[in-house]
Scaffold this motif. Structure first.
Motif, PDB file in Angstrom:
ATOM      1  N   PHE A 129       0.742  -1.386  -0.009  1.00  0.00           N
ATOM      2  CA  PHE A 129       0.018   0.102  -0.059  1.00  0.00           C
ATOM      3  C   PHE A 129       0.886   1.249  -0.010  1.00  0.00           C
ATOM      4  N   ARG A 132       2.361   1.905  -3.362  1.00  0.00           N
ATOM      5  CA  ARG A 132       1.300   2.191  -4.114  1.00  0.00           C
ATOM      6  C   ARG A 132       1.300   3.726  -4.097  1.00  0.00           C
ATOM      7  N   LEU A 133       1.170   4.011  -2.781  1.00  0.00           N
ATOM      8  CA  LEU A 133       0.908   5.633  -2.591  1.00  0.00           C
ATOM      9  C   LEU A 133       2.123   6.296  -3.016  1.00  0.00           C
ATOM     10  N   VAL A 136       1.259   6.694  -6.654  1.00  0.00           N
ATOM     11  CA  VAL A 136       0.063   7.873  -7.014  1.00  0.00           C
ATOM     12  C   VAL A 136       0.638   9.186  -6.692  1.00  0.00           C
ATOM     13  N   ASP A 209       4.332  -7.524  -6.088  1.00  0.00           N
ATOM     14  CA  ASP A 209       3.293  -6.696  -5.472  1.00  0.00           C
ATOM     15  C   ASP A 209       2.165  -7.814  -6.212  1.00  0.00           C
ATOM     16  N   GLN A 377      -7.377   7.935  -6.843  1.00  0.00           N
ATOM     17  CA  GLN A 377      -6.392   6.984  -6.924  1.00  0.00           C
ATOM     18  C   GLN A 377      -6.051   6.402  -5.613  1.00  0.00           C
ATOM     19  N   SER A 378      -5.826   7.261  -4.561  1.00  0.00           N
ATOM     20  CA  SER A 378      -5.643   6.842  -3.177  1.00  0.00           C
ATOM     21  C   SER A 378      -6.639   6.017  -2.639  1.00  0.00           C
ATOM     22  N   GLU A 380      -8.908   4.109  -4.394  1.00  0.00           N
ATOM     23  CA  GLU A 380      -8.785   2.546  -4.844  1.00  0.00           C
ATOM     24  C   GLU A 380      -7.498   1.908  -4.226  1.00  0.00           C
ATOM     25  N   THR A 381      -6.356   2.509  -3.911  1.00  0.00           N
ATOM     26  CA  THR A 381      -5.340   1.683  -3.471  1.00  0.00           C
ATOM     27  C   THR A 381      -5.772   1.395  -1.886  1.00  0.00           C
ATOM     28  N   GLN A 382      -6.345   2.227  -1.369  1.00  0.00           N
ATOM     29  CA  GLN A 382      -6.698   1.902   0.003  1.00  0.00           C
ATOM     30  C   GLN A 382      -7.617   0.817   0.089  1.00  0.00           C
TER      31      GLN A 382
END
Length: 401
Positions: A129, A132-133, A136, A209, A377-378, A380-382
């Motif tokens: 996570f 990914r952040l 983003v 990932d 986008q954050s 969705e990642t969360q």
């Protein structure tokens, strides 16, 4: 899987539970040992001096006589053997109780393995996570840089005011701060993952990932049954009932006597004269102030409590499974909504950027679209990270590793 294997091999909590199990197995031997012959050696010697009055038969006079016995006069050496012949099943019941507790310790090993596997999965997902952040926020920084270049170009040709450049510079600065925070969060997540694997915290751990969405089908009845079969806590609770019942049998049999065979062989001074004994011992405590009765009543209460805890554990497990299933379903729905949100935000940003580049849109409109896209986008990642953690917790609730 590799991270979990490393953790299961290195985690000191696993080592501690393995030693606890070894200690429990030795307690089984302790409980069984009274049924085996007991052999002891005895060597003793004493020195004494005593005074007694002696009356002469001829003169009638009374005198004091000192008698002294040296160590060599009282030396004694023996080997003693005893064998419990019958104790109305006390030792067997104690052995059975110890064996059940050893089985409880085995289940505790599996419990620790499942908890460690869950901790590794959560730390692994949190690391992904954080990675990914960073992506983003780096994308947001790149877009902000591009917007700043556009604003400066328009300002230089006189089509945009200086305020547009200032606003774009603020967006770039905020995006840089978000990137810095995301990188710090990644370092913290890697440390947590290394701790979960019980390796050096400074290790530069690189992981693959797997933060992808794979829908999970949920069969509530089947999963409840699976959880009750696999959860070590439930097996521990049922084994504890068996141990409590064995202890109750032992305390009840304490009301009965013990019958033992005893014998000894040895020698005493002078010249270590041979001596031996052979006998039968019957031991029965007739009254001990109510201690045995109180222990028996305590054991009965423990049996009732252990049976109640089985039901309580069953309810807890069912609740855990239900909560985990609800969390999985909720995160699946969030992912679908977040993906739709990202698609809309991307289109909105594309339109806003096109309007700004064409000179008909404002910097505020573009900034809002940029912020909305980053937030989508954050989100969705969360949602993906929450889904992976929810799946891991459901697997733990089902007794899987």
């Amino acid at each position: 899987e590799e991270c979990i294997a490393i953790a299961l091999e290195a985690q000191p909590r696993i080592q501690a539970t393995l030693f606890d199990y070894a200690a429990a197995r030795y307690r089984v031997n302790q409980a069984f040992s009274p049924l085996l012959p007991q052999l002891t050696g005895l060597v003793s010697a004493s020195r004494s001096q005593s005074t007694f009055l002696s009356t002469s038969s001829t003169t009638g006079a009374t005198t004091q006589v000192i008698q002294s016995r040296q160590l060599s006069d009282t030396f004694q050496a023996q080997v003693q053997l005893s064998q419990l012949l019958f104790d109305f099943g006390k030792s067997l019941a104690a052995t059975e109780a110890a064996r059940k507790l050893a089985e409880v310790a085995v289940e505790n090993i599996e419990l620790q393995r499942q908890l460690i596997a869950l901790a590794v999965k959560e730390a692994y997902t949190n690391t992904l996570f954080a990675q990914r952040l960073i992506k983003v926020n780096q994308q947001a920084l790149d877009r902000a840089d591009l917007n700043l270049k556009s604003a400066k170009g328009f300002f230089e040709v006189g089509t945009r005011p200086k305020s547009d450049v200032a606003r774009a510079e603020v967006d770039v600065a905020n995006a840089k701060l978000d990137v810095i925070r995301a990188r710090n969060a990644l370092r913290t997540a890697v440390v947590a993952l290394n701790i979960a694997m019980a390796i050096d915290v400074d290790t530069q751990t690189q992981i693959q990932d797997n933060l992808v969405f794979e829908a999970m089908a949920i069969d509530r009845q089947q999963q409840r049954a699976e959880a009750l079969r696999n959860r070590p806590e439930y097996r521990q609770a049922k084994l504890s009932v068996g141990a409590a019942e064995a202890t109750e049998r032992q305390t009840f049999r304490n009301f009965f006597p013990d019958i033992s065979g005893v014998g000894s062989y040895g020698g005493t001074q002078p010249a270590l004269n041979e001596s031996w004994t052979l006998g039968l011992s019957f031991t029965w405590s007739l009254f001990d102030g109510g201690n045995r009765l109180a222990k028996y009543q305590e054991a009965k209460a423990n049996v009732a409590g252990a049976k109640a805890r089985v039901r309580a554990t069953e309810l807890d497990i069912i609740q855990n499974v239900e909560q985990a299933e609800i969390a999985v379903e909720e995160t699946q729905e969030r992912i679908q909504a977040a993906q739709a949100l990202v698609a809309s935000a991307q289109e909105n940003f594309r339109l806003a950027q096109g309007r700004f580049d064409a000179g008909v849109g404002t910097i505020l409109e573009l900034t809002d679209a940029q912020l909305a896209l980053t937030q989508a986008q954050s989100t969705e990642t969360q949602a993906l990270a929450d889904y992976r953690i929810a799946v891991a917790r459901l697997e733990r609730a089902l007794g899987r590793r």
